[in-house]
Scaffold this motif. Structure first.
Motif, PDB file in Angstrom:
ATOM      1  N   VAL A   1      20.431  80.165 138.140  1.00  0.00           N
ATOM      2  CA  VAL A   1      21.643  80.251 138.966  1.00  0.00           C
ATOM      3  C   VAL A   1      22.799  80.776 138.125  1.00  0.00           C
ATOM      4  O   VAL A   1      22.807  80.633 136.898  1.00  0.00           O
ATOM      5  CB  VAL A   1      22.024  78.883 139.571  1.00  0.00           C
ATOM      6  CG1 VAL A   1      21.068  78.494 140.684  1.00  0.00           C
ATOM      7  CG2 VAL A   1      22.112  77.797 138.507  1.00  0.00           C
ATOM      8  N   ILE A   2      23.789  81.360 138.808  1.00  0.00           N
ATOM      9  CA  ILE A   2      24.891  82.021 138.104  1.00  0.00           C
ATOM     10  C   ILE A   2      26.127  81.121 138.128  1.00  0.00           C
ATOM     11  O   ILE A   2      26.769  80.940 139.170  1.00  0.00           O
ATOM     12  CB  ILE A   2      25.195  83.393 138.752  1.00  0.00           C
ATOM     13  CG1 ILE A   2      23.920  84.253 138.751  1.00  0.00           C
ATOM     14  CG2 ILE A   2      26.331  84.091 138.024  1.00  0.00           C
ATOM     15  CD1 ILE A   2      24.083  85.595 139.442  1.00  0.00           C
ATOM     16  N   ILE A   3      26.426  80.549 136.993  1.00  0.00           N
ATOM     17  CA  ILE A   3      27.591  79.658 136.861  1.00  0.00           C
ATOM     18  C   ILE A   3      27.913  79.538 135.379  1.00  0.00           C
ATOM     19  O   ILE A   3      27.006  79.560 134.535  1.00  0.00           O
ATOM     20  CB  ILE A   3      27.325  78.277 137.523  1.00  0.00           C
ATOM     21  CG1 ILE A   3      28.580  77.389 137.462  1.00  0.00           C
ATOM     22  CG2 ILE A   3      26.106  77.578 136.939  1.00  0.00           C
ATOM     23  CD1 ILE A   3      28.527  76.162 138.385  1.00  0.00           C
ATOM     24  N   HIS A   4      29.194  79.391 135.058  1.00  0.00           N
ATOM     25  CA  HIS A   4      29.609  79.359 133.650  1.00  0.00           C
ATOM     26  C   HIS A   4      29.499  77.980 133.008  1.00  0.00           C
ATOM     27  O   HIS A   4      28.871  77.814 131.966  1.00  0.00           O
ATOM     28  CB  HIS A   4      31.050  79.863 133.519  1.00  0.00           C
ATOM     29  CG  HIS A   4      31.555  79.829 132.113  1.00  0.00           C
ATOM     30  ND1 HIS A   4      32.185  78.723 131.569  1.00  0.00           N
ATOM     31  CD2 HIS A   4      31.494  80.743 131.116  1.00  0.00           C
ATOM     32  CE1 HIS A   4      32.491  78.973 130.313  1.00  0.00           C
ATOM     33  NE2 HIS A   4      32.088  80.188 130.002  1.00  0.00           N
ATOM     34  N   ASP A   5      30.130  76.975 133.625  1.00  0.00           N
ATOM     35  CA  ASP A   5      30.171  75.648 132.984  1.00  0.00           C
ATOM     36  C   ASP A   5      28.848  74.914 133.193  1.00  0.00           C
ATOM     37  O   ASP A   5      28.167  75.135 134.198  1.00  0.00           O
ATOM     38  CB  ASP A   5      31.277  74.779 133.594  1.00  0.00           C
ATOM     39  CG  ASP A   5      32.676  75.376 133.408  1.00  0.00           C
ATOM     40  OD1 ASP A   5      32.790  76.466 132.814  1.00  0.00           O
ATOM     41  OD2 ASP A   5      33.644  74.745 133.876  1.00  0.00           O
ATOM     42  N   GLU A   6      28.540  73.998 132.274  1.00  0.00           N
ATOM     43  CA  GLU A   6      27.335  73.174 132.450  1.00  0.00           C
ATOM     44  C   GLU A   6      27.536  72.183 133.593  1.00  0.00           C
ATOM     45  O   GLU A   6      26.588  71.686 134.181  1.00  0.00           O
ATOM     46  CB  GLU A   6      27.023  72.407 131.151  1.00  0.00           C
ATOM     47  CG  GLU A   6      26.485  73.269 130.018  1.00  0.00           C
ATOM     48  CD  GLU A   6      27.551  74.149 129.364  1.00  0.00           C
ATOM     49  OE1 GLU A   6      28.755  73.834 129.509  1.00  0.00           O
ATOM     50  OE2 GLU A   6      27.167  75.144 128.714  1.00  0.00           O
ATOM     51  N   LYS A   7      28.810  71.881 133.902  1.00  0.00           N
ATOM     52  CA  LYS A   7      29.126  70.995 135.024  1.00  0.00           C
ATOM     53  C   LYS A   7      29.679  71.820 136.182  1.00  0.00           C
ATOM     54  O   LYS A   7      30.285  72.873 135.972  1.00  0.00           O
ATOM     55  CB  LYS A   7      30.139  69.932 134.590  1.00  0.00           C
ATOM     56  CG  LYS A   7      29.550  68.929 133.604  1.00  0.00           C
ATOM     57  CD  LYS A   7      30.541  67.863 133.225  1.00  0.00           C
ATOM     58  CE  LYS A   7      30.334  66.616 134.062  1.00  0.00           C
ATOM     59  NZ  LYS A   7      31.170  65.498 133.571  1.00  0.00           N
ATOM     60  N   ILE A   8      29.505  71.292 137.391  1.00  0.00           N
ATOM     61  CA  ILE A   8      29.940  72.043 138.575  1.00  0.00           C
ATOM     62  C   ILE A   8      31.380  71.696 138.981  1.00  0.00           C
ATOM     63  O   ILE A   8      31.933  72.307 139.893  1.00  0.00           O
ATOM     64  CB  ILE A   8      28.983  71.783 139.769  1.00  0.00           C
ATOM     65  CG1 ILE A   8      28.837  70.274 140.038  1.00  0.00           C
ATOM     66  CG2 ILE A   8      27.623  72.403 139.491  1.00  0.00           C
ATOM     67  CD1 ILE A   8      27.832  69.933 141.154  1.00  0.00           C
ATOM     68  N   ASP A   9      31.997  70.766 138.257  1.00  0.00           N
ATOM     69  CA  ASP A   9      33.290  70.211 138.676  1.00  0.00           C
ATOM     70  C   ASP A   9      34.424  71.240 138.782  1.00  0.00           C
ATOM     71  O   ASP A   9      35.207  71.204 139.718  1.00  0.00           O
ATOM     72  CB  ASP A   9      33.735  69.112 137.699  1.00  0.00           C
ATOM     73  CG  ASP A   9      32.708  67.995 137.586  1.00  0.00           C
ATOM     74  OD1 ASP A   9      31.496  68.294 137.565  1.00  0.00           O
ATOM     75  OD2 ASP A   9      33.104  66.824 137.515  1.00  0.00           O
ATOM     76  N   ARG A  10      34.544  72.131 137.820  1.00  0.00           N
ATOM     77  CA  ARG A  10      35.708  73.033 137.787  1.00  0.00           C
ATOM     78  C   ARG A  10      35.655  74.100 138.882  1.00  0.00           C
ATOM     79  O   ARG A  10      36.700  74.416 139.471  1.00  0.00           O
ATOM     80  CB  ARG A  10      35.805  73.724 136.405  1.00  0.00           C
ATOM     81  CG  ARG A  10      37.005  74.668 136.272  1.00  0.00           C
ATOM     82  CD  ARG A  10      37.092  75.273 134.873  1.00  0.00           C
ATOM     83  NE  ARG A  10      35.963  76.099 134.522  1.00  0.00           N
ATOM     84  CZ  ARG A  10      35.837  77.405 134.782  1.00  0.00           C
ATOM     85  NH1 ARG A  10      36.825  78.043 135.413  1.00  0.00           N
ATOM     86  NH2 ARG A  10      34.764  78.085 134.413  1.00  0.00           N
ATOM     87  N   THR A  11      34.495  74.637 139.166  1.00  0.00           N
ATOM     88  CA  THR A  11      34.442  75.823 140.038  1.00  0.00           C
ATOM     89  C   THR A  11      33.777  75.566 141.402  1.00  0.00           C
ATOM     90  O   THR A  11      33.512  76.516 142.133  1.00  0.00           O
ATOM     91  CB  THR A  11      33.689  76.984 139.335  1.00  0.00           C
ATOM     92  OG1 THR A  11      32.386  76.536 138.967  1.00  0.00           O
ATOM     93  CG2 THR A  11      34.426  77.467 138.106  1.00  0.00           C
TER      94      THR A  11
END
Ligand code: G3P
Ligand code: MG
Length: 264
Positions: A46-56
């Motif tokens: 999957v395409i996401i920067h942070d290891e956590k989903i909280d910020r984005t």
């Protein structure tokens, strides 16, 4: 000619790492897209920067603790602006379906320097092979063991170590991790370092170059690419480049560090 890579898509104008940001990058005249890849709980890239989903997103917790189904239902756009409330976390496969027919380059950053994702390298290579994208993709990572693993699995795809500070003779390091190019933080690039890369025929794609001053500098130095949040600005500057007077950004800089090798 320097290529323009859109960092997480056109992330100045759209929520990062969403299809809206990628489509805007194409419209803005980017030559390529940089994006960050991790694995869901059920092993989907999957395409996401942070290891956590909280910020984005509107969710909480780690990417690795959620299935792809759960991740894909999150709102990945409203944190940036309400008008993007239909954006979600794309799978790498969904993204590749979109980019494959377009004349664009790709930089996949494996985001595995904090969470170790078993099988991430194999899954990314398999998707690139399936979509015929191997020859216009460079795989980068801050986890350089992962780049060596990519090289063991595949002798063809281009790789590049990401790094952020003063490596000694980084062109030698690039070779040591079986890579062909370098993705340094732009602040680590002094003319001495740029010359070393050039001498060794190692393309350099600095990140994240957002100011006009640094864009012009890297165009002058013939960086292979810049990675920027702001591809529309980079495209405008590059088009006008031949009319821009030569600048000397380093005329007051201290060369002392870079002479240490000569003293050895
Ligand atoms: O790949 C260049 C750049 O994206 C590396 O840093 O934290 O923005 O992924 P980051
Ligand atoms: Mg990145």
């Amino acid at each position: 000619m320097t290529y323009i890579f859109a960092h997480r898509g056109s992330s100045k104008d759209c929520p990062e790492n969403t299809m809206a940001a990628f489509k805007k990058a194409f419209k803005d005249g980017a030559d390529g897209i940089e994006l960050d890849v991790q694995l869901s709980k059920d092993g989907i890239p999957v395409i996401i920067h942070d290891e956590k989903i909280d910020r984005t997103t509107n969710g909480k917790g780690y990417v690795v603790d959620n299935t792809y189904d759960e991740l894909s239902q999150l709102d990945a756009g409203s944190w940036f602006s309400k008008k993007f409330n239909k954006e979600s976390i794309p799978s790498l496969q969904l993204f590749l379906e979109w980019i494959t027919p377009l004349p664009m380059l790709l930089n996949i950053e494996l985001k595995n320097n904090i969470v170790e994702y078993n099988g991430l390298e194999e899954k990314v290579l398999q998707l690139l092979h399936h979509y015929g994208m191997m020859d216009r993709t460079v795989i980068s990572s801050f986890n350089h063991y992962s780049l060596v693993k990519i090289r063991r699995l595949n002798n063809y795809v281009q790789t590049a170590p990401l790094y952020s500070s003063g490596l000694f003779e980084p062109w030698e390091y690039v070779k040591a991790v079986c890579s062909q190019s370098a993705h340094p933080n732009y602040k680590s690039l002094h003319p001495y370092i740029m010359k070393g890369f050039k001498r060794n025929n190692i393309p350099v794609r600095p990140y994240t170059v957002n100011s006009q001053k640094w864009m012009k500098y890297f165009f002058e130095w013939g960086a292979e690419a810049i990675i920027t949040d702001y591809p529309i600005l980079a495209r405008e500057l590059l088009t006008a480049f031949h009319h821009i007077p030569r600048a000397d950004f380093f005329k007051n800089s201290d060369q002392t560090f870079y002479n240490e090798k000569e003293k050895l």
